[in-house]
Design an enzyme around this catalytic site. Sequence first.
Site, short mmCIF file in Angstrom:
data_model
loop_
_atom_site.label_atom_id
_atom_site.label_comp_id
_atom_site.label_asym_id
_atom_site.label_seq_id
_atom_site.Cartn_x
_atom_site.Cartn_y
_atom_site.Cartn_z
N CYS A 1 2.60 17.58 96.86
CA CYS A 1 1.93 16.28 96.82
C CYS A 1 1.70 15.83 95.39
CB CYS A 1 0.55 16.35 97.50
SG CYS A 1 0.58 16.92 99.22
N CYS B 1 -3.27 12.73 96.22
CA CYS B 1 -3.04 12.70 97.67
C CYS B 1 -4.36 12.72 98.44
CB CYS B 1 -2.18 13.90 98.08
SG CYS B 1 -1.79 13.93 99.85
N ARG C 1 8.60 20.77 100.76
CA ARG C 1 9.10 19.43 101.05
C ARG C 1 8.05 18.40 100.64
NH1 ARG C 1 6.76 17.00 105.34
NH2 ARG C 1 5.78 18.28 106.97
N CYS D 1 5.43 15.41 100.61
CA CYS D 1 4.42 14.86 101.51
C CYS D 1 4.80 13.43 101.89
CB CYS D 1 3.06 14.87 100.82
SG CYS D 1 1.73 14.09 101.76
N CYS E 1 1.53 10.83 100.85
CA CYS E 1 1.30 10.35 99.48
C CYS E 1 2.59 10.01 98.75
CB CYS E 1 0.50 11.36 98.68
SG CYS E 1 1.41 12.85 98.19
N ASP F 1 7.01 -3.63 57.81
CA ASP F 1 7.17 -4.90 58.51
C ASP F 1 6.08 -5.89 58.07
OD1 ASP F 1 8.51 -6.09 61.22
OD2 ASP F 1 6.40 -6.68 61.06
N THR G 1 1.18 25.07 103.90
CA THR G 1 1.88 24.00 104.62
C THR G 1 3.32 23.83 104.15
OG1 THR G 1 1.14 22.32 103.04
CG2 THR G 1 -0.27 22.76 104.95
#
Length: 490
Positions: free
Chosen positions: A34, A38, A63, A65, A68, A441, A30
Amino acid sequence: MPLDHDRCYNALASRDARFDGHFIAAVRTTRIYCRPSCPAMKPKRTNVEFLPTAAAAQLRGYRACRRCRPDAVPGSPDWNARADLAARAMRLITDGLVERDGVGGLASSLGYSTRQLTRVLTAELGAGPLALARAHRAHTARLLIETTPLGMADVAFAAGFASVRQFNDTVREVYGVAPTVLRAEAGRRHPAPVAGTLVLRLPHRTPLDADGLLAHLAARALPGVEEAGDGRYARTLRLPHGAATVELAPSDGHVRATLRLADPRDLGPAVARLRRLLDLDADPVAVDEVLGADPALAPRVAAVPGIRVPGTVDGLETAVRAVLGQQVSLAAGVTATARLAAALGTRLPPALAVDGPDLLFPTAEAIAEHGADVLTGPARRIATVVGLATAVADGSLVLDPGRDPAGLRAALLALPGVGPWTAGYVAMRLVGDPDELLATDLAVRHGAAALDLPSDVDGLTARAAAWRPWRSYAATHLWRVAATTPRRKP
């Protein structure tokens, strides 16, 4: 660090949100990347590759998603847990240093050549500094598109792009649609943004000890600079291009941040600093697993899951607070710091300070010049504060999140009047060092005694070896215990 394909795929297959921000899942068929959680249909094992950063995915032509939104996740906890060059560079990139000073400025700040920095980041993170900064600009642009009514040209330059064309091309490549489509989609999900005000959701990993964070900030709030109460915390911010105010309110799975910026170019740095302030990129499950293995700490960890180590939005402010808070009560330290802020701070215009804090903490230059006239108390402490501010003002001391903890401690210890406790405390707050116990401390030792842990420095240090690399979180637990437990009589 190399990613194990089988472990990453198992996390993806189970849609485990705990791994969001740790790695990116990029689907070859695709060409979309993601977050691990997702909800989309699980890809075949052979069709997915796992990458350390969104920038690495973008370099390979993937690129983001839009279902998500993989950039809307907590950042990697590695940037604090690791003190190496890659982690330090990422902290400065998210603070917007490349947009302000370029890759050369980033390399100079880290003490490396541009070529060496690019080589190390490409090997560690799958992308060089330019690609990492580009991914950061794209994320900032999406926030401005979706949360402000700014025109697209104004968004482009506020996000750090050199031109509107570069902005349009990058948004299309990263998100697959034009900027106007992102704004239209955001308008269907949320009310239209109000001019001058940005409302953001700062995601975090659960659990989150929000009550403890707010209580910590409220106990140290400086009048005029900060306000806390009723489930919220507000303060002023001094950012690279101007001032700002913010109100933070923890909610379900995120912290709601209402920002007013004098300059929209400061959105990215503001978000990065607020995330560090609240330690929102921490991995609480990993921390609690290690600390909960100690029988003495286990009940405390179970009672307060998801504890965070509060950070800072201003390195100078934290360092001055640390010096003024040495060897005095918390209330006395706050009073001294508040007096300094009231005398030398800068008032904000009403447009930024709407029913909230309106005082910026003083600059290093102001403290260096006038601090001796304002501060009261031991002469040595006053000299230390003035010397610290002078070193910051002349550039001989750099207080930014790109410092490595060891180098920062050494630089602070070189200043007259600054001891190991102060140096360690500043490292914990400024660069998010997760492994600073502060065994000397008194409150840490008191908390240890209350939990039947060794309270002498050597004994506590030896016991805490098993808490690595999360000793800062253990110290925070012990501070909380000390604050609510009466001291035992000798």
